[in-house]
Design an enzyme around this catalytic site. Structure first.
Site, PDB file in Angstrom:
ATOM      1  N   TYR A 142      35.107  85.392  65.110  1.00 31.02           N
ATOM      2  CA  TYR A 142      33.827  85.480  64.400  1.00 31.02           C
ATOM      3  C   TYR A 142      33.364  86.928  64.427  1.00 31.02           C
ATOM      4  O   TYR A 142      33.369  87.562  65.478  1.00 31.02           O
ATOM      5  CB  TYR A 142      32.784  84.588  65.081  1.00 31.02           C
ATOM      6  CG  TYR A 142      31.405  84.656  64.447  1.00 31.02           C
ATOM      7  CD1 TYR A 142      31.183  84.142  63.176  1.00 31.02           C
ATOM      8  CD2 TYR A 142      30.331  85.228  65.119  1.00 31.02           C
ATOM      9  CE1 TYR A 142      29.927  84.200  62.585  1.00 31.02           C
ATOM     10  CE2 TYR A 142      29.064  85.290  64.542  1.00 31.02           C
ATOM     11  CZ  TYR A 142      28.870  84.770  63.273  1.00 31.02           C
ATOM     12  OH  TYR A 142      27.620  84.829  62.699  1.00 31.02           O
ATOM     13  N   ASP A 237      36.280  94.474  67.364  1.00 31.66           N
ATOM     14  CA  ASP A 237      34.931  93.916  67.384  1.00 31.66           C
ATOM     15  C   ASP A 237      34.611  93.568  68.834  1.00 31.66           C
ATOM     16  O   ASP A 237      35.005  92.514  69.331  1.00 31.66           O
ATOM     17  CB  ASP A 237      34.836  92.693  66.473  1.00 31.66           C
ATOM     18  CG  ASP A 237      33.429  92.104  66.464  1.00 31.66           C
ATOM     19  OD1 ASP A 237      32.568  92.605  67.213  1.00 31.66           O
ATOM     20  OD2 ASP A 237      33.203  91.132  65.719  1.00 31.66           O
ATOM     21  N   LYS A 265      24.983  92.639  71.289  1.00 35.89           N
ATOM     22  CA  LYS A 265      24.697  91.869  72.503  1.00 35.89           C
ATOM     23  C   LYS A 265      24.279  92.771  73.671  1.00 35.89           C
ATOM     24  O   LYS A 265      23.156  93.242  73.692  1.00 35.89           O
ATOM     25  CB  LYS A 265      25.874  90.938  72.810  1.00 35.89           C
ATOM     26  CG  LYS A 265      26.069  89.952  71.626  1.00 35.89           C
ATOM     27  CD  LYS A 265      26.972  88.786  71.842  1.00 35.89           C
ATOM     28  CE  LYS A 265      26.811  87.793  70.689  1.00 35.89           C
ATOM     29  NZ  LYS A 265      27.936  87.648  69.807  1.00 35.89           N
TER      30      LYS A 265
HETATM   31  C1  LIG Z   1      27.871  87.679  68.238  1.00 38.06           C
HETATM   32  C2  LIG Z   1      28.986  88.308  67.540  1.00 38.06           C
HETATM   33  C3  LIG Z   1      28.827  88.942  66.291  1.00 38.06           C
HETATM   34  C4  LIG Z   1      27.555  88.876  65.516  1.00 38.06           C
HETATM   35  O1  LIG Z   1      26.490  89.502  66.149  1.00 38.06           O
HETATM   36  P1  LIG Z   1      24.983  89.121  65.690  1.00 38.06           P
HETATM   37  O2  LIG Z   1      24.142  90.047  66.495  1.00 38.06           O
HETATM   38  O3  LIG Z   1      24.815  87.677  66.011  1.00 38.06           O
HETATM   39  O4  LIG Z   1      24.892  89.382  64.235  1.00 38.06           O
HETATM   40  C5  LIG Z   1      29.896  89.631  65.768  1.00 38.06           C
HETATM   41  N1  LIG Z   1      31.069  89.686  66.410  1.00 38.06           N
HETATM   42  C6  LIG Z   1      31.268  89.086  67.595  1.00 38.06           C
HETATM   43  C7  LIG Z   1      32.597  89.202  68.280  1.00 38.06           C
HETATM   44  C8  LIG Z   1      30.253  88.359  68.188  1.00 38.06           C
HETATM   45  O5  LIG Z   1      30.460  87.724  69.344  1.00 38.06           O
END
Ligand SMILES: *Cc1c(COP(=O)(O)O)cnc(C)c1O
Length: 425
Positions: A142, A237, A265
């Site tokens: 994701y 990511d 995060k």
């Molecule tokens: C949480 C997450 C996102 C999205 O971040 P948001 O702040 O919710 O938009 C993207 N990539 C990874 C790997 C994530 O865990």
């Protein structure tokens, strides 16, 4: 009726599903979500005054624990100076220097307000840099909810983009190629045929959004090698794994240098923050230096930067990570022991202070295995644990997070609760 139940009923009239982010609605596990009113250390307190040991940590950010006194004090100070200026502030440079120091692959950084913005912007930048359109992602990873990234292949190799969400134009999705996570042969086969058309590979270097699935040896190395050969941009990511699986993220833990990194995060310490950064030659293509446009009214917001920087300073304390990882190991080993004792088919994965557990035989390395776990059993376990005061993610496809505020006693209490719940399954 509990206060959470009545608040959820009221919320559903004005918020789709009663929530502002879908997983919170408990749709997968049944029942209704718990409404939270406050937090401290490893605990959440709900509106019915029940306390929970929390393993969600706001989905990762709260690595130093909730309401850490040093973070809160710094935010209080910043609040008195004003909420937002829409002009440069010194703390943005302090934050960028801190991130570059912790992650040496990042030579320049742009702050944004969410992980979604970070990945979306990194993809645009990679396309602008390479002047190519196609991107590669992996099934079950994701990367936020931007159109190009909300694409997941059906089963099978080299499937060209099928929209996963309504509202994503097929003409856009066709530029997203989805491969199987941890399948090195599939990556090599794709690049042998189409390498020269690929702008970027984006990957969760430790997959944390299909439960937790670590990379098999050689997988990340293969991505690096294929990107080097073809000129594609390798994007890690690390929105979830950054500052979580090691201080310097998965790129430190697995010793691979990506071209671009996306963060979120933990970098905001609980405030809405994201960032992307990496090679100076690529980052120099961003406006106002170059022709790739990206902007944000609240990007680099002083309150958000303050919470994030205070958190990044705390995690640099000596011994922070060894202690945190030891407590995470204590948890997953304790859960495994109790499941085994109850005769339940169960397996866990751990990467630093992230964990995943699956109701299936060991060991889980592929998305197809995740999809074949016993989700009914997961739901029963989840609800049993919640009733016992343990807050786990309400989905079998999410990771768990341990914070530095969790004590050995908190973990012991969690394992004791799990013993009873496993025996009832
Ligand atoms: C949480 C997450 C996102 C999205 O971040 P948001 O702040 O919710 O938009 C993207 N990539 C990874 C790997 C994530 O865990």
């Amino acid at each position: 009726m509990s206060r959470s139940t009545s608040l959820f009923e009221a919320a559903k009239h004005v918020l789709p599903g009663g929530v502002n982010s879908p997983v919170r609605a408990f749709a997968r596990v049944g029942g209704h979500p718990v409404f939270i009113k406050q937090s401290h250390g490893p605990y959440l307190v709900d509106v019915d005054d029940r306390q929970y040991i929390d393993y969600i940590g706001s989905w990762g950010p709260m690595i130093v624990g909730h309401c850490h006194p040093q973070v809160i004090a710094r935010v209080h100070q910043a609040l008195d100076q004003g909420l937002s200026f829409g002009a440069p502030t010194e703390i943005e440079t302090l934050m960028a220097n801190k991130v570059c120091e912790i992650m040496p692959s990042i030579e320049m950084l742009r702050m944004v307000s969410s992980g979604t913005e970070a990945t979306m912007s990194a993809i645009r930048l990679a396309r602008g840099f390479t002047r190519r359109d196609k991107i590669v992602k992996f099934e079950g990873c994701y990367h936020g909810h931007s159109d190009s990234l909300l694409v997941k292949a059906g089963s099978g190799a080299l499937t060209m983009g099928e929209p996963d969400s309504l509202g994503v134009p097929a003409s856009l999705a066709q530029h997203t190629i989805t491969l199987e996570y941890n399948n090195i042969a599939e990556v090599e086969a794709l690049f042998a045929v189409s390498g020269s058309q690929i702008a970027a590979v984006i990957v969760e270097p430790v997959a944390g959004n299909m439960g937790l699935v670590p990379p098999v040896p050689g997988f990340l190395e293969a991505l690096r090698a294929e990107c080097d050969k073809s000129g594609a941009v390798l994007i890690f990511d690390e929105v979830m794994t950054g500052f979580r699986v090691a201080l310097g993220g998965a790129q430190e833990a697995y010793n691979i240098r990506p071209d671009l990194t996306t963060l979120g995060k933990i970098i905001g310490g609980g405030m809405p923050v994201g960032a992307f950064g990496g090679r100076r030659d690529i980052m120099s293509l961003l406006a106002p230096l170059g022709g790739v446009y990206q902007a944000g009214t609240l990007s680099g917001n002083p309150i958000a930067m303050t919470a994030g920087l205070a958190t990044l300073e705390l995690i640099q304390a000596p011994g922070f990570y060894p202690d945190l990882f030891a407590r995470t190991t204590q948890l997953v080993q304790g859960l495994q022991t109790e499941a085994d004792a109850a005769g339940i088919e169960f397996t866990t994965n751990q990467a630093g202070a992230m964990f995943g557990f699956f109701f299936t035989a060991p060991e889980v390395r592929y998305f197809s295995q995740v999809m074949n776990t016993d989700t009914a059993r997961f739901n029963a376990f989840f609800n049993g644990m919640l009733a016992a005061g343990i807050n786990l993610a309400p989905s079998p496809f999410e990771s768990g997070f341990v914070s530095a505020a969790h004590t050995e006693a908190d973990i012991d209490a969690t394992i004791t609760a799990a013993r009873t719940v496993f025996q009832s399954l």
